[in-house]
Motif scaffolding. Structure first.
Motif, PDB file in Angstrom:
ATOM      1  N   VAL A   1       0.827  -1.201   0.000  1.00 33.54           N
ATOM      2  CA  VAL A   1       0.000   0.000   0.000  1.00 33.54           C
ATOM      3  C   VAL A   1       0.863   1.253   0.000  1.00 33.54           C
ATOM      4  N   SER A   2       0.226   2.352  -0.360  1.00 29.35           N
ATOM      5  CA  SER A   2       0.899   3.648  -0.317  1.00 29.35           C
ATOM      6  C   SER A   2       0.973   4.143   1.124  1.00 29.35           C
ATOM      7  N   PRO A   3       1.823   5.129   1.359  1.00 28.39           N
ATOM      8  CA  PRO A   3       1.755   5.821   2.649  1.00 28.39           C
ATOM      9  C   PRO A   3       0.382   6.496   2.765  1.00 28.39           C
ATOM     10  N   ALA A   4      -0.021   6.767   3.973  1.00 26.83           N
ATOM     11  CA  ALA A   4      -1.296   7.441   4.209  1.00 26.83           C
ATOM     12  C   ALA A   4      -1.232   8.886   3.722  1.00 26.83           C
ATOM     13  N   PHE A   5      -2.370   9.363   3.252  1.00 23.96           N
ATOM     14  CA  PHE A   5      -2.495  10.767   2.839  1.00 23.96           C
ATOM     15  C   PHE A   5      -3.901  11.224   3.174  1.00 23.96           C
ATOM     16  N   GLU A   6      -4.085  12.525   3.176  1.00 20.88           N
ATOM     17  CA  GLU A   6      -5.362  13.091   3.594  1.00 20.88           C
ATOM     18  C   GLU A   6      -6.011  13.882   2.468  1.00 20.88           C
ATOM     19  N   ILE A   7      -7.328  13.701   2.332  1.00 22.04           N
ATOM     20  CA  ILE A   7      -8.137  14.485   1.413  1.00 22.04           C
ATOM     21  C   ILE A   7      -9.399  14.893   2.166  1.00 22.04           C
ATOM     22  N   ASP A   8      -9.655  16.189   2.211  1.00 22.19           N
ATOM     23  CA  ASP A   8     -10.857  16.718   2.878  1.00 22.19           C
ATOM     24  C   ASP A   8     -11.026  16.173   4.290  1.00 22.19           C
ATOM     25  N   GLY A   9      -9.925  16.087   5.020  1.00 22.29           N
ATOM     26  CA  GLY A   9      -9.972  15.666   6.413  1.00 22.29           C
ATOM     27  C   GLY A   9     -10.084  14.168   6.637  1.00 22.29           C
ATOM     28  N   GLU A  10     -10.075  13.375   5.568  1.00 20.82           N
ATOM     29  CA  GLU A  10     -10.155  11.922   5.692  1.00 20.82           C
ATOM     30  C   GLU A  10      -8.826  11.307   5.257  1.00 20.82           C
ATOM     31  N   THR A  11      -8.394  10.268   5.962  1.00 21.17           N
ATOM     32  CA  THR A  11      -7.117   9.626   5.686  1.00 21.17           C
ATOM     33  C   THR A  11      -7.327   8.369   4.845  1.00 21.17           C
ATOM     34  N   PHE A  12      -6.480   8.241   3.806  1.00 20.97           N
ATOM     35  CA  PHE A  12      -6.560   7.127   2.874  1.00 20.97           C
ATOM     36  C   PHE A  12      -5.180   6.507   2.669  1.00 20.97           C
ATOM     37  N   ARG A  13      -5.180   5.297   2.144  1.00 22.45           N
ATOM     38  CA  ARG A  13      -4.006   4.667   1.558  1.00 22.45           C
ATOM     39  C   ARG A  13      -4.516   3.846   0.376  1.00 22.45           C
TER      40      ARG A  13
ATOM     41  N   ALA B   1       9.238   5.457  -1.914  1.00 26.85           N
ATOM     42  CA  ALA B   1       9.477   5.947  -3.280  1.00 26.85           C
ATOM     43  C   ALA B   1      10.498   5.080  -4.009  1.00 26.85           C
ATOM     44  N   SER B   2      11.425   4.470  -3.290  1.00 25.90           N
ATOM     45  CA  SER B   2      12.402   3.608  -3.949  1.00 25.90           C
ATOM     46  C   SER B   2      11.783   2.269  -4.365  1.00 25.90           C
ATOM     47  N   GLN B   3      10.659   1.906  -3.747  1.00 22.98           N
ATOM     48  CA  GLN B   3       9.977   0.659  -4.092  1.00 22.98           C
ATOM     49  C   GLN B   3       8.887   0.862  -5.145  1.00 22.98           C
ATOM     50  N   ASN B   4       8.350   2.076  -5.212  1.00 26.39           N
ATOM     51  CA  ASN B   4       7.259   2.378  -6.133  1.00 26.39           C
ATOM     52  C   ASN B   4       7.367   3.844  -6.548  1.00 26.39           C
ATOM     53  N   ASP B   5       7.568   4.081  -7.834  1.00 29.39           N
ATOM     54  CA  ASP B   5       7.765   5.445  -8.336  1.00 29.39           C
ATOM     55  C   ASP B   5       6.606   6.377  -8.012  1.00 29.39           C
ATOM     56  N   PHE B   6       5.387   5.849  -7.981  1.00 29.79           N
ATOM     57  CA  PHE B   6       4.221   6.692  -7.729  1.00 29.79           C
ATOM     58  C   PHE B   6       4.257   7.321  -6.341  1.00 29.79           C
TER      59      PHE B   6
ATOM     60  N   GLY C   1       3.617  15.729  -2.314  1.00 23.99           N
ATOM     61  CA  GLY C   1       2.360  16.444  -2.121  1.00 23.99           C
ATOM     62  C   GLY C   1       1.462  16.481  -3.339  1.00 23.99           C
ATOM     63  N   ASN C   2       1.827  15.727  -4.381  1.00 21.94           N
ATOM     64  CA  ASN C   2       1.035  15.693  -5.619  1.00 21.94           C
ATOM     65  C   ASN C   2       0.013  14.562  -5.562  1.00 21.94           C
ATOM     66  N   ILE C   3      -0.971  14.715  -4.688  1.00 18.77           N
ATOM     67  CA  ILE C   3      -1.951  13.649  -4.461  1.00 18.77           C
ATOM     68  C   ILE C   3      -2.745  13.346  -5.728  1.00 18.77           C
ATOM     69  N   ASP C   4      -3.199  14.378  -6.436  1.00 15.79           N
ATOM     70  CA  ASP C   4      -3.985  14.140  -7.656  1.00 15.79           C
ATOM     71  C   ASP C   4      -3.173  13.378  -8.697  1.00 15.79           C
ATOM     72  N   ASP C   5      -1.905  13.753  -8.872  1.00 13.88           N
ATOM     73  CA  ASP C   5      -1.049  13.048  -9.826  1.00 13.88           C
ATOM     74  C   ASP C   5      -0.806  11.607  -9.378  1.00 13.88           C
ATOM     75  N   PHE C   6      -0.593  11.421  -8.084  1.00 15.59           N
ATOM     76  CA  PHE C   6      -0.405  10.074  -7.547  1.00 15.59           C
ATOM     77  C   PHE C   6      -1.636   9.210  -7.835  1.00 15.59           C
ATOM     78  N   LEU C   7      -2.826   9.737  -7.533  1.00 16.18           N
ATOM     79  CA  LEU C   7      -4.053   8.968  -7.752  1.00 16.18           C
ATOM     80  C   LEU C   7      -4.259   8.644  -9.228  1.00 16.18           C
ATOM     81  N   ALA C   8      -3.876   9.562 -10.105  1.00 15.24           N
ATOM     82  CA  ALA C   8      -3.994   9.304 -11.549  1.00 15.24           C
ATOM     83  C   ALA C   8      -3.037   8.202 -11.985  1.00 15.24           C
ATOM     84  N   MET C   9      -1.812   8.227 -11.495  1.00 17.16           N
ATOM     85  CA  MET C   9      -0.815   7.228 -11.891  1.00 17.16           C
ATOM     86  C   MET C   9      -1.102   5.852 -11.279  1.00 17.16           C
ATOM     87  N   ALA C  10      -1.661   5.816 -10.072  1.00 16.87           N
ATOM     88  CA  ALA C  10      -1.937   4.551  -9.387  1.00 16.87           C
ATOM     89  C   ALA C  10      -3.305   3.989  -9.765  1.00 16.87           C
TER      90      ALA C  10
END
Length: 103
Positions: free
Chosen positions: A28-40, A66-71, A78-87
Motif C-alpha cells: 500500500v501507499s503511505p497514508a495521505f489526507e483528502i478533505d480531512g479523511e485519511t486514505f491509503r 518511493a524507492s519501491q514504487n515510483d508513484f 504532495g502531488n496527491i492528484d497526480d499520484f491517484l492518476a498514476m496509481a
C-alpha cells in the motif's frame, strides 16, 4: 483510515492460487489526507487481499517507499492528484472493505 483501490477486476484463478499461500501481504501507499479523511491505496496485492477476505485472514499491509514504487514519490511531494492518476487501475476508487466508491 480507509484502504482504497481502483482495481475491481479479479482473476478467480489467481485468487485461488493466492488462497494457498502462507502469507497475505498487500503493498500500500503511505497514508495521505483528502478533505480531512485519511486514505491509503492498494498498489499491489489486489488478488492477495481478496484471498485473505475469503479465508477470513487479516492481511499484512506493507507500506511502500518511493524507492519501491515510483508513484509514491509523487505522493511524498504532495502531488496527491497526480499520484491517484498514476496509481489508477481503471475503475473509480472504492473502499476495499465495503466496495463503496469513495468519490
Amino acid at each position: 483510515m480507509k484502504t482504497i483501490s481502483s482495481q475491481r477486476f479479479l482473476d478467480d484463478a489467481i485468487v485461488e492460487f493466492k488462497r494457498g499461500a502462507t502469507t497475505y501481504i498487500v503493498k500500500v501507499s503511505p497514508a495521505f489526507e483528502i478533505d480531512g479523511e485519511t486514505f491509503r491505496v492498494v498498489l499491489d496485492g489486489h488478488h492477495t487481499l481478496e484471498a485473505a477476505k475469503l479465508d477470513g485472514v487479516e492481511p499484512g499491509y506493507e507500506e511502500q517507499t518511493a524507492s519501491q514504487n515510483d508513484f509514491v514519490g509523487l505522493l511524498n511531494a504532495g502531488n496527491i492528484d497526480d499520484f491517484l492518476a498514476m496509481a489508477h487501475f481503471g475503475a473509480d476508487y472504492f473502499d476495499v472493505e465495503t466496495g463503496i466508491d469513495v468519490w
